[in-house]
Every structure is written in structure tokens, then in C-alpha cells.
Design a protein around this motif. Structure first.
Motif, PDB file in Angstrom:
ATOM      1  N   ASP A  63      43.394  35.208  37.367  1.00  0.00           N
ATOM      2  CA  ASP A  63      42.518  35.692  36.382  1.00  0.00           C
ATOM      3  C   ASP A  63      42.142  37.107  36.610  1.00  0.00           C
ATOM      4  O   ASP A  63      42.041  37.865  35.872  1.00  0.00           O
ATOM      5  N   ALA A  64      41.785  37.596  38.036  1.00  0.00           N
ATOM      6  CA  ALA A  64      41.663  38.979  38.011  1.00  0.00           C
ATOM      7  C   ALA A  64      42.796  39.825  37.859  1.00  0.00           C
ATOM      8  O   ALA A  64      42.605  40.893  37.356  1.00  0.00           O
ATOM      9  N   VAL A  65      43.969  39.427  38.257  1.00  0.00           N
ATOM     10  CA  VAL A  65      45.106  40.029  37.986  1.00  0.00           C
ATOM     11  C   VAL A  65      45.611  40.295  36.660  1.00  0.00           C
ATOM     12  O   VAL A  65      45.810  41.172  36.145  1.00  0.00           O
ATOM     13  N   ALA A  66      45.269  39.068  35.815  1.00  0.00           N
ATOM     14  CA  ALA A  66      45.735  39.148  34.429  1.00  0.00           C
ATOM     15  C   ALA A  66      44.551  40.074  33.699  1.00  0.00           C
ATOM     16  O   ALA A  66      44.896  40.792  32.779  1.00  0.00           O
ATOM     17  N   GLU A  67      43.430  40.155  34.272  1.00  0.00           N
ATOM     18  CA  GLU A  67      42.328  41.195  33.498  1.00  0.00           C
ATOM     19  C   GLU A  67      42.588  42.563  33.895  1.00  0.00           C
ATOM     20  O   GLU A  67      42.594  43.384  32.879  1.00  0.00           O
ATOM     21  N   VAL A  68      42.890  42.892  35.166  1.00  0.00           N
ATOM     22  CA  VAL A  68      43.522  44.108  35.368  1.00  0.00           C
ATOM     23  C   VAL A  68      44.905  44.699  34.548  1.00  0.00           C
ATOM     24  O   VAL A  68      44.804  45.624  34.120  1.00  0.00           O
ATOM     25  N   GLN A  69      45.741  43.608  34.478  1.00  0.00           N
ATOM     26  CA  GLN A  69      46.863  44.064  33.613  1.00  0.00           C
ATOM     27  C   GLN A  69      46.616  44.383  32.114  1.00  0.00           C
ATOM     28  O   GLN A  69      47.068  45.237  31.585  1.00  0.00           O
ATOM     29  N   GLN A  70      45.649  43.583  31.802  1.00  0.00           N
ATOM     30  CA  GLN A  70      45.011  43.810  30.394  1.00  0.00           C
ATOM     31  C   GLN A  70      44.738  45.197  30.115  1.00  0.00           C
ATOM     32  O   GLN A  70      44.878  45.767  29.214  1.00  0.00           O
ATOM     33  N   VAL A  71      43.694  45.436  31.018  1.00  0.00           N
ATOM     34  CA  VAL A  71      43.096  46.995  30.825  1.00  0.00           C
ATOM     35  C   VAL A  71      44.241  47.985  31.166  1.00  0.00           C
ATOM     36  O   VAL A  71      44.223  49.066  30.361  1.00  0.00           O
ATOM     37  N   VAL A 108      29.563  35.552  52.530  1.00  0.00           N
ATOM     38  CA  VAL A 108      29.865  34.479  51.476  1.00  0.00           C
ATOM     39  C   VAL A 108      30.980  35.267  50.501  1.00  0.00           C
ATOM     40  O   VAL A 108      31.143  36.311  50.119  1.00  0.00           O
ATOM     41  N   PHE A 109      31.867  34.251  50.300  1.00  0.00           N
ATOM     42  CA  PHE A 109      33.229  34.505  49.647  1.00  0.00           C
ATOM     43  C   PHE A 109      32.706  34.779  48.194  1.00  0.00           C
ATOM     44  O   PHE A 109      32.111  33.686  47.536  1.00  0.00           O
ATOM     45  N   THR A 110      33.143  35.944  47.580  1.00  0.00           N
ATOM     46  CA  THR A 110      32.612  36.097  46.042  1.00  0.00           C
ATOM     47  C   THR A 110      33.804  36.036  45.028  1.00  0.00           C
ATOM     48  O   THR A 110      33.503  35.853  43.916  1.00  0.00           O
ATOM     49  N   GLY A 111      34.949  36.011  45.686  1.00  0.00           N
ATOM     50  CA  GLY A 111      36.133  36.047  44.685  1.00  0.00           C
ATOM     51  C   GLY A 111      37.175  36.726  45.033  1.00  0.00           C
ATOM     52  O   GLY A 111      37.142  37.496  45.980  1.00  0.00           O
ATOM     53  N   PHE A 112      38.316  36.899  44.223  1.00  0.00           N
ATOM     54  CA  PHE A 112      39.475  37.814  44.655  1.00  0.00           C
ATOM     55  C   PHE A 112      39.231  38.908  43.795  1.00  0.00           C
ATOM     56  O   PHE A 112      39.075  39.006  42.694  1.00  0.00           O
ATOM     57  N   ASN A 113      39.581  39.952  44.571  1.00  0.00           N
ATOM     58  CA  ASN A 113      39.652  41.427  43.758  1.00  0.00           C
ATOM     59  C   ASN A 113      41.045  41.826  43.709  1.00  0.00           C
ATOM     60  O   ASN A 113      41.901  41.781  44.598  1.00  0.00           O
ATOM     61  N   SER A 114      41.249  42.373  42.276  1.00  0.00           N
ATOM     62  CA  SER A 114      42.588  42.926  42.083  1.00  0.00           C
ATOM     63  C   SER A 114      42.390  44.346  41.548  1.00  0.00           C
ATOM     64  O   SER A 114      41.436  44.428  40.786  1.00  0.00           O
TER      65      SER A 114
END
Length: 241
Positions: A63-71, A108-114
Motif C-alpha cells: 500500500d505504501a509503494v502503491a501510494e508513492v507510485q501514484q503521486v 512500537v512498529f508503525t508501518g512500512f515506509n516507502s
């Protein structure tokens, strides 16, 4: 015994003859004059370069990769419209990492950053302000390394070097005139960059804009570039006649 006496006599005569020879003249260093000259070329920049970061953190990496690619897909056509040169738009590879935060003293793990970056060079500074306005309307995360330069930087540096050499020569002439002597042949010419000069001999400014609030997008802002200064310092050593 007679042969030994003759050898000793010959050595004595040779020693006496050598002591009568005049001493070799001692070489003296020529008198010198050292001077320093300064040269500066000031000019308005003719291009701007900046890097745009797009970054998102989501619970799932895809989801992080897809959102980065969209922008990024929104930024690229915009950048190529304002910077149409063949090498004026450069794209970095996507980087992804786990992101953590400290909550009550615990990690605490907050997610994956792309993250992905796009570097744009604008050859027309009149297009910078409208480009930034449209760029801020997208969901980019950061504008960094906004800097200005000139396409003839190498020749401008050489021009500054020549001005510094001419100034050093004039300074040497004035020093010689004050001493009542003449300036002779040049022994050495070298650079003597001052501490105020930048590493490559010219000075410019950069800007870094962190976009914390997405409400800022669409407002736009205007960056006015400063004059570029190409500095050179020359050291000159000449013989005094």
C-alpha cells in the motif's frame, strides 16, 4: 724509499696548489616580490534545480509503494512539462523500510515506509514559481536542495581567475614602484583561495522545504534567487630587477 718520498712530495704540491684556487662563488637567491590578487564575477543564475521527495507510511508495504507510485505518476508529467530537456528530470529508485516510534518508552512498529525522489532542473527561471505552485498541489512530502546555478560556470570561473591574476600583477607593480625597483620575470603563479570562498570558488544559496501540513498544498510560494559570485584568489611571485 725514493719512490715513497716522491709520492709524498707530489701530494704536498697538489695540496698547496689546491689551496691557492679561488673559492667558488656562493649562489644567492634572486630578490623576489610576492603579491595576492582577487577576482570576482557576479551574475544572475540561469537555471534552478530541486529534488522532490514522495514518502508514505502504511501498515502494508504494498500500500505504501502503491501510494508513492501514484503521486510520482502525477509529478513526472508536471516536471517534464516545465523541464522538457532530455536529462532535466531524473528519478531515483524506490526505497522501503520498517518504521518505528517510541510510545511510553517502548519501540512500537508503525508501518512500512516507502520513499522515492525526483530531481528536476529548470532552464527557465520564469517558470519556477508556477511550477512550484502546481507541484505543491500534489501530495509530495518534501522539496529539498533547491539551488541555483549558471550554465557557463566553467568559463565564469576562468574569468574570475584572470581578474585575480591581473589584480595580483597590478599589486606587484605598485609594490615595486614604492621600492624604486622593477618587476622582472614571473617565477610562480598559484591559487590561494580565501576561507570565505566556497569549495568550488563560487557561492550560492539553497532551500529546503518540509511539507508537514497537506493544507499547505496549492497555496504556492515564490523563491527569489540571489546573484551568483564566482571568486578567485591568485598568488604571484616575481623577480626584482
Amino acid at each position: 724509499m725514493k719512490r715513497l718520498f716522491l709520492t709524498a712530495a707530489y701530494a704536498l704540491v697538489t695540496l698547496s696548489f689546491s689551496s691557492c684556487q679561488p673559492a667558488a662563488p656562493v649562489a644567492t637567491a634572486p630578490r623576489q616580490v610576492n603579491s595576492v590578487g582577487y577576482g570576482t564575477v557576479t551574475i544572475y543564475p540561469d537555471y534552478a534545480e530541486l529534488t522532490v521527495d514522495v514518502a508514505f507510511t502504511r501498515p502494508r508495504l504494498k500500500d505504501a509503494v502503491a501510494e508513492v507510485q501514484q503521486v510520482v505518476d502525477e509529478v513526472l508529467p508536471l516536471a517534464r512539462r516545465y523541464a522538457p530537456g532530455p536529462n532535466n528530470v531524473r528519478i531515483s529508485s524506490t526505497s522501503s523500510n520498517k518504521e518505528f516510534d517510541y510510545v511510553r518508552g517502548k519501540q512500537v512498529f508503525t508501518g512500512f515506509n516507502s520513499t522515492q525522489s525526483v530531481t528536476i532542473k529548470l532552464d527557465n527561471l520564469n517558470q519556477l514559481s508556477p511550477f512550484l505552485e502546481e507541484l505543491l498541489a500534489t501530495r509530495i512530502s518534501r522539496i529539498k536542495d533547491l539551488s541555483y546555478g549558471h550554465s557557463r560556470a566553467d568559463s565564469l570561473r576562468r574569468e574570475a581567475n584572470v581578474l585575480a591574476l591581473v589584480d595580483a600583477s597590478k599589486t606587484a607593480d605598485k609594490m615595486c614602484a614604492a621600492l624604486g625597483v622593477r618587476r622582472g620575470a614571473v617565477l610562480e603563479v598559484g591559487d590561494a583561495h580565501s576561507s570565505q570562498s566556497s569549495r568550488d570558488g563560487w557561492q550560492s544559496s539553497t532551500a529546503d522545504v518540509e511539507l508537514y501540513s497537506k493544507g499547505f498544498g496549492g497555496r504556492g510560494f515564490k523563491m527569489t534567487p540571489e546573484l551568483l559570485r564566482f571568486n578567485s584568489v591568485c598568488r604571484l611571485t616575481c623577480v626584482l630587477e
